[in-house]
Design an enzyme around this catalytic site. Structure first.
Site, PDB file in Angstrom:
ATOM      1  N   SER A  37       0.809  -1.220   0.000  1.00 57.91           N
ATOM      2  CA  SER A  37       0.000   0.000   0.000  1.00 57.91           C
ATOM      3  C   SER A  37       0.846   1.276   0.000  1.00 57.91           C
ATOM      4  CB  SER A  37      -0.940  -0.058   1.202  1.00 57.91           C
ATOM      5  OG  SER A  37      -1.799   1.018   1.232  1.00 57.91           O
ATOM      6  N   GLU A  67     -12.773   5.659   6.671  1.00 58.48           N
ATOM      7  CA  GLU A  67     -11.771   6.134   7.616  1.00 58.48           C
ATOM      8  C   GLU A  67     -11.384   7.537   7.161  1.00 58.48           C
ATOM      9  OE1 GLU A  67      -9.258   2.677   9.555  1.00 58.48           O
ATOM     10  OE2 GLU A  67      -8.750   2.841   7.453  1.00 58.48           O
ATOM     11  N   ARG A 117       0.468   6.125  18.220  1.00 52.50           N
ATOM     12  CA  ARG A 117      -0.054   7.281  17.490  1.00 52.50           C
ATOM     13  C   ARG A 117      -0.844   8.190  18.426  1.00 52.50           C
ATOM     14  NH1 ARG A 117       1.492   6.345  12.522  1.00 52.50           N
ATOM     15  NH2 ARG A 117       1.193   4.304  11.594  1.00 52.50           N
TER      16      ARG A 117
HETATM   17  C1  16G Z   1      -4.006  -0.300   7.568  1.00 55.52           C
HETATM   18  C2  16G Z   1      -5.491  -0.441   7.405  1.00 55.52           C
HETATM   19  C3  16G Z   1      -6.137   0.928   7.450  1.00 55.52           C
HETATM   20  C4  16G Z   1      -5.777   1.628   8.734  1.00 55.52           C
HETATM   21  C5  16G Z   1      -4.286   1.656   8.916  1.00 55.52           C
HETATM   22  C6  16G Z   1      -3.955   2.130  10.306  1.00 55.52           C
HETATM   23  C7  16G Z   1      -6.694  -2.017   6.013  1.00 55.52           C
HETATM   24  C8  16G Z   1      -6.867  -2.560   4.648  1.00 55.52           C
HETATM   25  N1  16G Z   1      -5.794  -1.052   6.118  1.00 55.52           N
HETATM   26  O1  16G Z   1      -3.439   0.404   6.513  1.00 55.52           O
HETATM   27  O2  16G Z   1      -7.520   0.737   7.377  1.00 55.52           O
HETATM   28  O3  16G Z   1      -6.250   2.929   8.738  1.00 55.52           O
HETATM   29  O4  16G Z   1      -3.766   0.345   8.782  1.00 55.52           O
HETATM   30  O5  16G Z   1      -2.605   2.068  10.497  1.00 55.52           O
HETATM   31  O6  16G Z   1      -7.341  -2.431   6.959  1.00 55.52           O
HETATM   32  P1  16G Z   1      -1.980   2.233  11.935  1.00 55.52           P
HETATM   33  O7  16G Z   1      -2.541   1.123  12.794  1.00 55.52           O
HETATM   34  O8  16G Z   1      -0.525   2.150  11.729  1.00 55.52           O
HETATM   35  O9  16G Z   1      -2.413   3.571  12.423  1.00 55.52           O
HETATM   36 MG    MG Z   2      -3.850   1.036   0.518  1.00 57.94          MG
END
Ligand code: 16G
Ligand code: MG
Length: 545
Positions: A65, A371, A508
């Protein structure tokens, strides 16, 4: 073990390095590409088991991603195009981390615990993004499938949501669409053309959109799609991968977290632009005003626009459907306020991660989930789709009702209901703006965002942070929530929360408040509290300049 000689042989060609531990998290496995060959092979094996278990085709997407180019990752897609079931996430972690010599034992264990009938056939769809490591890593997935005697179809380069779509189409025997790229392009673009064809006075200016494709797969796929759109949308493509580096100072994640325009994009004041992320499952919009000020329209603004549009159509045709918006703690307080108090829409808050939002949205006739970072879509229940179908077919309906019914049906068709999809979301947003004759500024003016700031804090072990109430409150370490509460009280219209990241080794911090200065100060104060109470490392967080 004699049962799986081919797995044994092939597995030794994809050996696991010692002391690598990886967890199947919110977005599957994600780390430096050099550490992933064995994980990919093993996920090919696991997808084959999951296919036998569900008697359906399973997807495996190779992508990281919005992570930097040198990373990669993998996630599995369940039969209806949704994220892998949580029970099987545990199996994924178990298989990925078994020592090389113990892999077959771990495999047998998963077969037993998952009650997999090994006599069944298996079918796995595989897709990959444009990273240089993706080719050999997706080959490792295919090796895993064939080692266990499964059949596979290699789609090659795809956006993540396109693979989700293929899996659903195939498993519903074409009811959702045709499981080919052409099928995807035709379904979405025809719905878009139908939606916009009767919009009055749509000028060429209004049809123009600048797209920052993060130097990723979205650029390739958008180019492929353009010819299906009949020039109804004029796209200027930036960061198409021909020069720049993937996700580097561009893409949806950069734009959202930095709150500034991507590099490599030129836009006149007032024009609309949008950014995809590296695998095109997120989108955010923006414009620059005549004073040069950047304005972001994130997932919350997108959800509000879509929700307003749908509710208006439902009212016009007298459909009484239960519409809800699903958000996370990151949703701007103004958006929640506007949705609940002005629009009288039910708002649900879930933990971060698409699977949580998706499941919550399934509980309503129409669930709009986004989101704030721009990942989202709309889910229609079977009953809701059936009611829309009946309206379209109602021979007694007058012209106006028919027109609105068709708008609703084409709205359903332009949406990828399997998962957030930047291309599909973009077409839906563009259609809504065209139909409503709305400029990006008018959209932005629906409500005003509270200034907000996100920061990260390094701690020795982020698992010491435990949260509750959809990540809005901390239960441990002791005293942290009380500190946050006290700090928040010192600012007007303020809110703050902290959570351990699921994708990075950091905690975070999110803060919002009435003014920019206040939001920045609060975010800094909360990060200091985290640093002091949750075992911060690497020097105290500094205030933003
Ligand atoms: C991933 C998740 C996204 C979320 C992000 C948070 C999927 C497909 N992707 O990219 O939805 O906002 O993680 O990242 O579920 P973090 O836990 O590092 O803040
Ligand atoms: Mg993505």
């Amino acid at each position: 073990m004699a049962q799986f000689p081919e797995v044994s042989k092939q597995s030794s060609l994809h050996p696991k390095p010692a002391d690598v531990f990886l967890q199947y998290a919110t977005a599957g496995f994600r780390t430096n590409a050099k550490l992933l060959d064995h994980v990919m092979f093993r996920m090919g094996v696991l997808a084959t088991l999951r296919s036998k278990k569900t008697n359906a085709t399973i997807g495996v997407m190779v992508t990281a991603s919005h992570n930097p180019e040198e990373d990669n990752g993998v996630k599995l897609i369940d039969p209806m195009g949704e994220m892998l079931s949580q029970t099987w996430e545990v199996f994924a972690t178990q298989l990925a981390n078994a020592d090389q010599d113990d892999f077959l034992t771990a495999l047998m264990d998963v077969i037993e615990k998952g009650s997999v009938d090994m006599s069944r056939e298996a079918n796995v769809f595989v897709g990959k993004d444009t990273r240089s490591s993706s080719a050999s890593l997706s080959q490792a997935v295919l090796d895993g499938v064939s080692a266990l005697g499964g059949r596979s179809r290699d789609y090659g380069l795809l956006t993540t949501p396109q693979l989700h779509y293929m899996v659903r189409c195939h498993n519903t025997r074409g009811e959702y669409g045709e499981a080919t790229l052409e099928g995807y392009y035709k379904k979405l673009s025809q719905a878009f053309i139908q939606l916009t064809k009767n919009a009055s006075n749509c000028t060429d200016d209004q049809k123009h959109l600048s797209v920052d494709a993060a130097n990723g797969i979205g650029a390739l796929k958008l180019r492929e799609m353009e010819c299906y759109l009949n020039k109804e949308l004029h796209i200027s493509l930036f960061n198409d991968g021909s020069r720049g580096k993937l996700n580097h100072r561009c893409g949806a994640d950069f734009v959202k977290t930095q709150q500034k325009a991507p590099t490599g994009l030129t836009m006149n004041p007032g024009e609309r632009g949008c950014s995809f992320d590296g695998d095109a499952d997120r989108i955010v919009y923006y414009y620059i005003d005549s004073e040069g000020q950047f304005h972001l329209l994130d997932g919350d603004k997108i959800a509000t626009l879509i929700c307003t549009f749908l509710k208006e159509l439902f009212t016009q045709v007298g459909l009484n459907l239960n519409v809800a918006v699903v958000q996370t703690a990151y949703a701007n307080g103004s958006s929640t306020h506007y949705l609940e108090d002005t629009m009288k829409v039910m708002v649900r808050c879930t933990k971060t991660g698409v699977k949580h939002l998706h499941h919550a949205a399934q509980e309503f006739d129409v669930g709009v989930y986004f989101e704030a970072n721009g990942h989202g879509t709309v889910l229609f229940s079977e009953a809701a789709e059936e009611q829309i179908r009946q309206l379209v077919e109602d021979a007694t309906a007058d012209e106006e009702r028919k027109r609105v019914a068709l708008l609703l049906q084409n709205t359903v068709n332009v949406i990828n209901q399997t998962v957030g999809d930047a291309i599909s979301d973009m077409l839906l947003i563009e259609a809504i703006l065209t139909i409503k004759g709305m400029t990006v500024q008018q959209w932005d003016a629906i409500y005003g965002d509270l200034p907000n700031r996100q920061l990260k804090v390094k701690v020795a072990d982020r698992r010491v942070i435990d949260t509750t109430d959809a990540e809005r409150r901390v239960v441990s370490p002791a005293g942290l929530q009380e500190s946050i509460d006290t700090l928040v009280r010192n600012h007007r219209r303020a809110r703050a929360f902290v959570r351990p990241s699921g994708t990075e080794d950091v905690v975070r911090v999110y803060a919002e408040a009435e003014t920019r200065e206040s939001a920045d100060a609060l975010a800094h104060e909360v990060s200091l509290a985290v640093y002091r109470l949750a075992g911060g490392v690497g020097g105290e967080p500094k205030p933003l300049l």
